[in-house]
Design an enzyme around this catalytic site. Structure first.
Site, mmCIF file in Angstrom:
data_model
loop_
_atom_site.group_PDB
_atom_site.id
_atom_site.type_symbol
_atom_site.label_atom_id
_atom_site.label_comp_id
_atom_site.label_asym_id
_atom_site.label_seq_id
_atom_site.Cartn_x
_atom_site.Cartn_y
_atom_site.Cartn_z
ATOM 1 C CG ASP A 100 48.428 35.298 48.203
ATOM 2 O OD1 ASP A 100 48.596 36.528 48.269
ATOM 3 O OD2 ASP A 100 48.753 34.603 47.206
ATOM 4 C CE LYS A 145 48.173 36.191 44.216
ATOM 5 N NZ LYS A 145 49.200 35.139 44.214
#
Ligand code: ADP
Ligand code: ASP
Ligand code: MG
Length: 812
Positions: free
Chosen positions: A675, A679
């Site tokens: 995750d 980003k």
């Protein structure tokens, strides 16, 4: 004298007719005038008669049953309005009319032929019946009233379907019948007869014209047109909810509005009234105290750039290009001759669009004339020896004409520009344009499917304040989506929800949703299907549409390009689009530029923290980003912030984080770093690096055994095995006064995520809770990096960020 004309909906049933009689009574009481009352057929009856005639002509006997129903309808209205004695004297008259109509339809059915003259005779019965019934109903209310047969006073030529009125003869006939002393005369609109006594009609909506004719004949004080709206609006109120009634307009404006589709008044109405200088006033039968609209010669000063916007539907375009000649005179000649031939064939050309530098022109006509018009043209080409090599004819159907109208436009530059810019901004394809010779009107021929959107967009451009509502379509009703729905009402109604979807159902509607019970409404929606949802969103004729994607799905972003191409903005916290293939990211960026539409995703990184905006601003203002360090996972932030200062084993800290809801259902989905890598990738792309996800190196926090464990329990068993090692590392770190941080590091050559030990001089040392932090080193911020820190997860703050993105679209 006054003329009062009541349209179909005003006389649709007995209740409405009572309302009409009330208006007549009030007028008699308050003004000392004789009245001529012109009435339409009962609402819907003309359409029904046309249908019956067509059924009969096609040999379909079902017309008979419907005809009986029509008779019953009229009988019921009559008996509700008159007493038994009167009924006995009126009924035979009606019955005679019924039998005439029945015979006409029987004839059509027998011959299976429907000449225009017969169709006119049949449709005339709408007004023949309504005028009789209303005349008797007025008498029944004790008013001194006389019935006048319009067939005897409106003299026309024999152009059935839209007969031309012989005004001077008609005026004489009118004067001979309306010169008595009756308080009220009642006659039917729309109908007349030719010199041979054959019944004719004046064209659909023609009762307004009848009213103006009798008004002009009697030189009345005012012609009142009573209908079902408060006057002439800035646009059809049924199509543009924000339209509003106009106080006063000129005959010329009313004529243009009507010609280009404002059904509220028939275009021919203005001519007789203007000739005699009689004002026309449009009033609402169902709201008689509203002031209405005055149509006269008086030009009212008006601060608005235009008076109204209209749409005309059922339009076809004939495009002729003349090849093998550079001679524009020949084009003019052909155009002139064709216009006159079409006119002779009673084919009305709505507009002519001609490009002077090209030897071509376009004629817009009503689609019902398409086949006769092409016939006329082909015949013309054949008889003039202009074979297909010289002239090519192309026809396009299913079009509409959207027009802006107003005397203020004369000589004022820039209005046409704004009009076409607005159409362009909404991706409305324009086939032809034309400006009326009077400079009162500018028209564009567009696709029928886009006429509602065009009307609303153009109306918004010219009549509403720039800050207009955003219409959002929300996909995803999980924690973020439902929190958004909860917070939206606090913004007033500047952002409204017109569509909602989750993985089970969707709904899209023109009216904003009431958000109190959105989930019940959504449950009534259609079964979820992304492409259908998107198609409905695209089709909905609203300006300022925004898709808000609150899913984590990889499927929803596949429709982003389609939406951007339709100038539908996108706001999303979904990382999948921007961290998918670089080519897709690039496509989205190109489309936003090309279509000048917003795609905002601040909340994909660090929730509402202004990270993406800051980076974009730096890049846009010429700064160069040299390095980024960041903790962009609230979960990993929490785990290592807590672990570093606690005495508890690592596995215990992870368990606590899970129990507090800080992690994904399986904490490994956080601990694997993916995750955060997504980003970091999003940020890398923002600073101009064309990287893919595998380019982000993830130094694993945990050994592979943790990730291959088959269940959560097994995972924790593996994790416990690591506690000893983590404890030792922590003891060492504490000795050196350092803390653990899982940090993403990015420079222009590489990006990696790794577990680091930082000392108290490092900006990340003091991080607490689940905060995110980012430190940006750029040419401008070289010695002292720019640091942004704060909560980087949680529904409340994420929704705050989404709302901020939405407001950016709004103020743009
Ligand atoms: P009537 O039966 O009274 O003659 P119509 O149906 O012919 O009434 O005309 C009234 C309708 O015209 C309204 O209900 C409205 O939907 C439509 N209309 C179209 N354009 C306009 C406009 N610019 N202003 C007002 N009404 C309009
Ligand atoms: N009844 C006719 C029509 O429906 C005329 C009118 O209402 O003005 O077209
Ligand atoms: Mg009408």
């Amino acid at each position: 004298m006054l003329v009062l004309k009541f349209g179909g909906s005003s006389v649709a049933n007995a209740d409405n007719i009572r309302q009409v009689i009330q208006i007549i009574q009030n007028t008699l009481n308050t003004r000392n005038n004789q009245l001529i009352v012109v009435v339409s057929a009962l609402g819907g009856v003309t359409d029904e008669l046309i249908q019956l005639a067509r059924l009969a002509a096609s040999g379909n006997d079902s017309y008979q049953e419907r005809l009986q129903h029509l008779f019953t309808q009229h009988d019921q209205v009559l008996s509700a309005l008159v007493n038994v004695n009167q009924l006995q004297s009126v009924q035979p008259i009606l019955v005679k009319k019924y039998s005439q109509l029945t015979q006409l339809l029987q004839g059509v059915s027998l011959l299976q032929e429907l000449p225009n003259s017969t169709l006119d005779a049949i449709t005339s019965f709408g007004e023949q019946l309504s005028s009789l019934i209303i005349a008797f109903a007025i008498q029944a209310h004790g008013i001194d009233c006389e019935f006048v047969d319009s067939l005897q006073i409106i003299r026309t030529d024999s152009h059935f379907g839209s007969a031309r009125v012989d005004l001077s003869t008609t005026y004489q006939l009118c004067r001979s019948v309306f010169s008595g002393s009756k308080s009220v005369y009642v006659c039917g609109g729309f109908i007349g007869s030719d010199t041979e006594g054959k019944i004719t009609t004046l064209g659909r909506g023609g009762s307004d014209y009848t009213a103006a004719i009798v008004g002009a004949a009697m030189e009345v004080e005012v012609i009142e047109i009573w209908t079902d709206v408060d006057g002439v609006f800035t646009a059809d109120p049924r199509k543009v909810p924000t339209a509003f009634p106009l106080t006063a307009i000129t005959y010329a404006e009313a004529g243009e509005l009507a010609h280009f589709g404002a059904k509220v008044i028939h275009p021919k109405t203005m001519y007789p009234a203007q000739q005699k200088g009689i004002p026309i006033i449009i009033k609402n039968t169902f709201n008689p105290t509203a002031p209405g609209t005055i149509i006269s010669d008086q030009q009212v000063a008006n601060s608005r750039p235009i008076t109204g916007v209209t749409a005309l539907t059922d339009v076809s375009l004939l495009n002729l290009s003349i090849t093998q000649t550079g001679d524009s005179h020949q084009t003019e000649l052909v155009l002139g001759q064709l216009l006159s031939l079409l006119n002779q064939a009673n084919i009305e050309v709505i507009l002519v669009s001609q490009a002077s530098y090209e030897n071509s022109f376009s004629l817009a006509i009503s689609s019902k004339f398409l086949s006769p018009a092409t016939q006329v043209i082909h015949q013309y080409l054949a008889t003039n020896g202009l074979g297909q090599t010289n002239i090519s004819l192309k026809t396009t159907s299913n079009l509409a004409i959207v027009s802006i109208i107003g005397h203020q436009m004369r000589g004022v530059p820039g209005i046409a520009g704004r009009f076409f810019q607005t159409l362009g901004k909404h991706h409305i394809n324009v086939y032809a344009i034309a400006q009326g010779a009077s400079e009162l009107t500018i028209s564009a021929v567009i696709d029928y499917e886009q006429h509602l959107l065009s009307l609303r967009a153009v109306h918004q451009e010219f009549f509403t304040e720039p800050s207009e509502k955003l219409h959002i379509f929300l996909v995803g009703t999980g924690l973020i989506g439902s929190t958004l729905l909860k917070q939206l009402p606090a913004l007033g109604n500047q952002i409204v929800v017109n569509g909602l979807a989750n993985s089970k159902r969707f709904l899209v509607q023109p009216e904003p949703l009431i958000l109190d019970n959105w989930s019940e409404q959504l449950n009534q929606g259609q079964p979820w299907q992304l492409d259908r949802f998107i198609q409905e969103v695209i089709n909905l004729p609203l300006p300022n549409k925004v898709l808000v994607d609150c899913t984590a799905s990889a499927e929803v972003p596949t429709v982003y390009p389609q939406l951007l191409n339709h100038r539908i903005a996108i706001v999303t916290p979904n990382k999948k689009a921007n961290s998918g293939p670089y080519s897709f990211y690039q496509e989205l960026k190109t489309l936003t530029k090309q279509n000048r539409v917003k795609y905002l995703y601040e909340t994909t990184v660090g929730a509402a923290l202004p990270i993406i905006q800051t980076i974009q601003d730096l890049v846009a203002t010429g700064d160069e980003i040299i390095r980024i360090e960041a903790i962009l996972s609230g979960t990993l932030s929490y785990i290592f912030n807590t672990f570093s200062v606690s005495d508890e084993p690592f596995s215990q800290i992870v368990r606590q984080a899970q129990a507090k809801g800080y992690t994904e259902p399986d904490p490994r989905d956080d601990l694997n770093g993916v995750d955060m890598a997504r980003k970091l990738l999003i940020l890398a792309r923002e600073i101009g690096l064309a990287w893919e996800l595998p380019d982000i190196i993830i130094e694993p926090i945990l050994p592979a055994s943790c990730f291959t464990a088959n269940s959560l329990d097994e995972f924790y068993q593996e994790l416990v095995k690591l506690d000893f090692e983590f404890n030792q590392k922590r003891a060492l770190a504490k000795q050196q006064q350092k803390v653990f941080r899982y940090v993403g590091q990015l420079d222009r050559n590489q990006a990696k995520l790794a577990l680091m030990l930082v000392d108290q001089n490092h900006p990340f040392f003091n991080l607490t809770g689940s905060d995110n932090i980012i430190s940006i080193t750029s040419r401008r911020y070289q010695t002292n990096p720019l640091v942004i820190k704060g909560p980087g997860a949680g529904a409340e703050v994420t929704v705050g960020g989404i709302l901020a993105d939405l407001l950016k679209i709004k103020t743009n």
